[in-house]
Scaffold this motif. Structure first.
Motif, PDB file in Angstrom:
ATOM      1  N   PHE A  77      55.852  96.820   8.715  1.00 42.63           N
ATOM      2  CA  PHE A  77      55.066  95.872   9.507  1.00 42.63           C
ATOM      3  C   PHE A  77      54.507  94.755   8.633  1.00 42.63           C
ATOM      4  N   GLU A  78      54.215  93.643   9.298  1.00 42.64           N
ATOM      5  CA  GLU A  78      53.526  92.511   8.669  1.00 42.64           C
ATOM      6  C   GLU A  78      52.410  92.099   9.609  1.00 42.64           C
ATOM      7  N   TYR A  79      51.183  92.218   9.137  1.00 44.17           N
ATOM      8  CA  TYR A  79      50.038  91.800   9.943  1.00 44.17           C
ATOM      9  C   TYR A  79      49.556  90.446   9.433  1.00 44.17           C
ATOM     10  N   ARG A  80      49.620  89.430  10.294  1.00 38.51           N
ATOM     11  CA  ARG A  80      49.217  88.069   9.940  1.00 38.51           C
ATOM     12  C   ARG A  80      47.759  87.878  10.338  1.00 38.51           C
ATOM     13  N   ILE A  81      46.912  87.855   9.316  1.00 37.53           N
ATOM     14  CA  ILE A  81      45.465  87.919   9.542  1.00 37.53           C
ATOM     15  C   ILE A  81      44.955  86.725  10.331  1.00 37.53           C
ATOM     16  N   ASP A  84      45.983  87.082  13.857  1.00 33.17           N
ATOM     17  CA  ASP A  84      45.705  88.412  14.437  1.00 33.17           C
ATOM     18  C   ASP A  84      46.957  88.922  15.149  1.00 33.17           C
ATOM     19  N   LYS A  85      48.065  88.825  14.432  1.00 37.72           N
ATOM     20  CA  LYS A  85      49.373  89.166  15.009  1.00 37.72           C
ATOM     21  C   LYS A  85      50.047  90.246  14.178  1.00 37.72           C
ATOM     22  N   MET A  86      50.501  91.313  14.858  1.00 36.17           N
ATOM     23  CA  MET A  86      51.198  92.406  14.190  1.00 36.17           C
ATOM     24  C   MET A  86      52.681  92.330  14.534  1.00 36.17           C
ATOM     25  N   VAL A  87      53.509  92.290  13.485  1.00 39.99           N
ATOM     26  CA  VAL A  87      54.963  92.232  13.667  1.00 39.99           C
ATOM     27  C   VAL A  87      55.570  93.483  13.029  1.00 39.99           C
ATOM     28  N   MET A 157      50.223 102.734   5.712  1.00 38.71           N
ATOM     29  CA  MET A 157      49.914 102.226   4.373  1.00 38.71           C
ATOM     30  C   MET A 157      50.188 100.731   4.329  1.00 38.71           C
ATOM     31  N   GLY A 158      49.320  99.983   3.663  1.00 36.45           N
ATOM     32  CA  GLY A 158      49.515  98.537   3.580  1.00 36.45           C
ATOM     33  C   GLY A 158      48.867  97.936   2.351  1.00 36.45           C
ATOM     34  N   LYS A 159      49.384  96.777   1.947  1.00 35.39           N
ATOM     35  CA  LYS A 159      48.826  96.035   0.815  1.00 35.39           C
ATOM     36  C   LYS A 159      48.646  94.586   1.243  1.00 35.39           C
ATOM     37  N   THR A 160      47.478  94.025   0.947  1.00 35.30           N
ATOM     38  CA  THR A 160      47.147  92.675   1.391  1.00 35.30           C
ATOM     39  C   THR A 160      47.614  91.623   0.387  1.00 35.30           C
ATOM     40  N   ILE A 161      48.154  90.507   0.905  1.00 36.47           N
ATOM     41  CA  ILE A 161      48.572  89.360   0.099  1.00 36.47           C
ATOM     42  C   ILE A 161      47.508  88.280   0.237  1.00 36.47           C
ATOM     43  N   VAL A 171      49.014  91.344   5.649  1.00 35.50           N
ATOM     44  CA  VAL A 171      49.134  92.704   5.139  1.00 35.50           C
ATOM     45  C   VAL A 171      50.571  93.166   5.369  1.00 35.50           C
ATOM     46  N   ILE A 172      51.225  93.586   4.302  1.00 33.29           N
ATOM     47  CA  ILE A 172      52.573  94.125   4.392  1.00 33.29           C
ATOM     48  C   ILE A 172      52.475  95.640   4.212  1.00 33.29           C
ATOM     49  N   GLY A 173      53.116  96.392   5.107  1.00 35.07           N
ATOM     50  CA  GLY A 173      52.986  97.845   4.990  1.00 35.07           C
ATOM     51  C   GLY A 173      54.020  98.586   5.803  1.00 35.07           C
TER      52      GLY A 173
END
Length: 355
Positions: A77-81, A84-87, A157-161, A171-173
């Motif tokens: 997943f990629e969460y675009r802060i 507020d969009k989850m892909v 699990m995710g890590k923020t860019i 956030v990529i996770g």
């Protein structure tokens, strides 16, 4: 006249030399220009070749990533802060049955409450908050409904860019289905804490659970029951240990039916069992429970035409009057049990200092 001719001849030679020099310079300049054009053309061709190679590399890496995500059983997943969009990848649709792209993901978090196990709702809310705030590393576990409507264990699990100013961008996770591993672990933990014959808690776990409960509830009253089957040795001697084990399993089922799931039932050894109930209201409640248990244990077990009468005796100790920890309570409950057996068995007795 001769002097004039000589002068002109001298001037002519100089002009010729000057003309030759200019012509030479022009030729050299032309050669340099041609070489420059050739070099520049070569450079452009090399640049174009490098760009083409880079484009091929990017396409290859993109294809590798696409294939890897398709073969993976995990949801990337990629969460675009900012949006507020989850892909999510298509694996999301396969596992959960919903749209992989979720708009207003954290804003509408509450609308997904029916998709998350009630016991894990607080954990899921914290997960959404950490995504929204762009926490550096995110890792959590919760149960969510799959497309069949069954709750399964998931690990997220995710890590923020961040950008150059350390502002969180995305956030990529991944979300991993850990249901099988989690249930296998729970089964192992269950097996490690249970008496293999009766499936109630074993002695060690019973003690730990009672001590832990008392530590967290020191200001309330609690009840300890110590149960012993009457004349169980005679049953083993007359009918054998195999029948004795069957009777233990049979009667422990009756004991479980008397108490709720939150009360602690454990096998202390042989035919001895402990029951611990927390936060009792009054002694009458305890006496009623003890009599209900006594009646449940007063039964008959039938095996191959044999009718085997069964009964049990119960000793009771109360926290904090009779003891402040397991050992004290068990000692006092054991004393009360001894007195109950002295008075004819198939009985129960509260601990009293005069015993």
């Amino acid at each position: 006249m001769m002097k004039l001719i000589e002068y002109l001849q001298g001037r002519s030679g100089t002009c010729l030399l000057l003309g030759f020099a200019i012509e030479t310079i022009c030729i050299i300049a032309l050669v340099i220009f041609v070489l420059f054009l050739l070099a520049n053309d070569r450079k452009n061709r090399m640049t174009a070749l490098m760009l083409e190679q880079m484009q091929e590399t990017f396409q290859l890496e993109g294809e590798r990533y696409r294939i890897a995500t398709e073969l993976s059983q995990d949801i990337i997943f990629e969460y675009r802060i900012g949006e507020d969009k989850m892909v999510n990848t298509e694996k999301y649709r396969e596992l959960f049955g919903g749209d992989p792209v979720v708009l207003k993901f954290t804003e509408n978090c509450g609308k997904r409450q029916d998709k998350v196990h009630p016991d894990d709702w607080g954990i899921y809310l914290e997960y959404c908050r950490e995504l929204r705030e762009g926490k550096c590393i995110i890792e959590t576990e919760f149960r969510a409904k799959n497309r069949l409507g069954e709750f399964i264990w998931c690990q997220a699990m995710g890590k923020t860019i961040y950008d150059e100013e350390r502002k969180p961008l995305r956030v990529i996770g991944k979300i991993v289905n850990i249901d099988i591993q989690k249930k296998e672990l729970e089964a192992l933990e269950y097996k490690a804490t249970r008496d293999p014959l009766t499936n109630v808690y074993n002695r060690e776990v019973t003690i730990k659970k009672i001590e832990k409960f008392i530590t967290g509830n020191k200001n309330n009253r609690h009840m300890m029951m110590f149960i012993d089957f009457d004349d169980f040795k005679l049953i083993n001697d007359n009918y054998g240990h195999l029948i004795g084990d069957k009777i233990l399993i049979y009667v422990i089922g009756k004991i479980k039916s008397v108490f709720s799931e939150g009360e602690i039932i454990g096998r202390i050894g042989g035919d001895e069992f402990a029951v611990f109930a927390g936060n009792i209201v009054d002694i009458n409640e305890v006496l009623h429970k003890a009599d209900t248990l006594r009646c449940a244990m007063e039964t008959t077990y039938f095996d191959k035409g044999n009718a085997i009468p069964i009964s049990g005796s119960i000793g009771i100790a109360i926290y904090p009057e009779d003891g402040l920890h397991y050992e004290q309570l068990m000692e006092r409950a054991d004393n009360a049990l001894y007195r109950a057996k002295e008075q004819g068995k198939n009985n129960f007795m509260l601990y009293s200092p005069v015993i």
